[in-house]
Design a protein around this motif. Sequence first.
Motif, mmCIF file in Angstrom:
data_model
loop_
_atom_site.group_PDB
_atom_site.id
_atom_site.type_symbol
_atom_site.label_atom_id
_atom_site.label_comp_id
_atom_site.label_asym_id
_atom_site.label_seq_id
_atom_site.Cartn_x
_atom_site.Cartn_y
_atom_site.Cartn_z
ATOM 1 N N TYR A 1 0.832 -1.200 0.000
ATOM 2 C CA TYR A 1 0.000 0.000 0.000
ATOM 3 C C TYR A 1 0.864 1.247 0.000
ATOM 4 O O TYR A 1 1.978 1.242 0.539
ATOM 5 N N THR A 2 0.329 2.333 -0.562
ATOM 6 C CA THR A 2 0.976 3.639 -0.407
ATOM 7 C C THR A 2 0.744 4.112 1.030
ATOM 8 O O THR A 2 -0.150 3.601 1.726
ATOM 9 N N ASP A 3 1.523 5.113 1.461
ATOM 10 C CA ASP A 3 1.321 5.671 2.804
ATOM 11 C C ASP A 3 -0.100 6.220 2.942
ATOM 12 O O ASP A 3 -0.732 6.070 3.991
ATOM 13 N N ALA A 4 -0.595 6.844 1.881
ATOM 14 C CA ALA A 4 -1.951 7.413 1.932
ATOM 15 C C ALA A 4 -2.991 6.309 2.085
ATOM 16 O O ALA A 4 -3.987 6.470 2.799
ATOM 17 N N GLN A 5 -2.766 5.176 1.423
ATOM 18 C CA GLN A 5 -3.704 4.052 1.563
ATOM 19 C C GLN A 5 -3.648 3.484 2.982
ATOM 20 O O GLN A 5 -4.677 3.114 3.546
ATOM 21 N N LEU A 6 -2.450 3.424 3.559
ATOM 22 C CA LEU A 6 -2.338 2.944 4.947
ATOM 23 C C LEU A 6 -3.082 3.890 5.884
ATOM 24 O O LEU A 6 -3.698 3.453 6.856
ATOM 25 N N ARG A 7 -3.033 5.187 5.592
ATOM 26 C CA ARG A 7 -3.793 6.165 6.409
ATOM 27 C C ARG A 7 -5.289 5.867 6.313
ATOM 28 O O ARG A 7 -5.997 5.873 7.317
ATOM 29 N N LEU A 8 -5.784 5.592 5.112
ATOM 30 C CA LEU A 8 -7.204 5.298 4.929
ATOM 31 C C LEU A 8 -7.592 4.019 5.672
ATOM 32 O O LEU A 8 -8.634 3.946 6.312
ATOM 33 N N ILE A 9 -6.745 3.009 5.576
ATOM 34 C CA ILE A 9 -7.008 1.740 6.255
ATOM 35 C C ILE A 9 -7.063 1.964 7.763
ATOM 36 O O ILE A 9 -7.991 1.526 8.450
ATOM 37 N N ALA A 10 -6.042 2.677 8.283
ATOM 38 C CA ALA A 10 -5.975 2.915 9.731
ATOM 39 C C ALA A 10 -7.180 3.729 10.196
ATOM 40 O O ALA A 10 -7.780 3.426 11.237
#
Length: 101
Positions: A80-89
């Motif tokens: 995942y991109t960092d932005a996707q990890l932010r969305l997941i979190a």
Amino acid sequence: MEISLLSRTALGCAALLAAIAPASAAEPGRLLASQCAQCHGTNGAGPGFEELAGKDLFNDLIEMKYRPIEGIMDRQARGYTDAQLRLIADYLSTLPGNGDD
Ligand code: HEC
């Protein structure tokens, strides 16, 4: 008359957008987090490995992504991109947990 109809329409649109914004903001995170359920249980609430629901895991996921590969989660986080990890979190943090860790 025309102006008031226009402004009423604009107000209606603004109210509609305000009403749907929270739900649509959660949607990308929900989709991205859906594969976590394979191992961490439906909605990240176990049973399985670590319960994910109701926690802010962004820093953990970033740490896993950038550390040398040690295990299965480092490989997961790298997908995942960092932005996707932010969305997941963000999405997982909104879910009720089951009280396990
Ligand atoms: C293929 C199975 C699998 C999937 C899919 C998976 N995980 Fe994990 N996860 C594990 C295992 C196994 C552990 C415990 C061992 C470890 O940390 O490597 C773990 C541990 C974790 C931990 C705790 C790590 C720590 O160091 O305490 C977090 C947070 C986590 N997973 C988040 C996620 C998220 C978010 C997703 C979806 C993007 C996900 N996992 C998808 C198997 C999985």
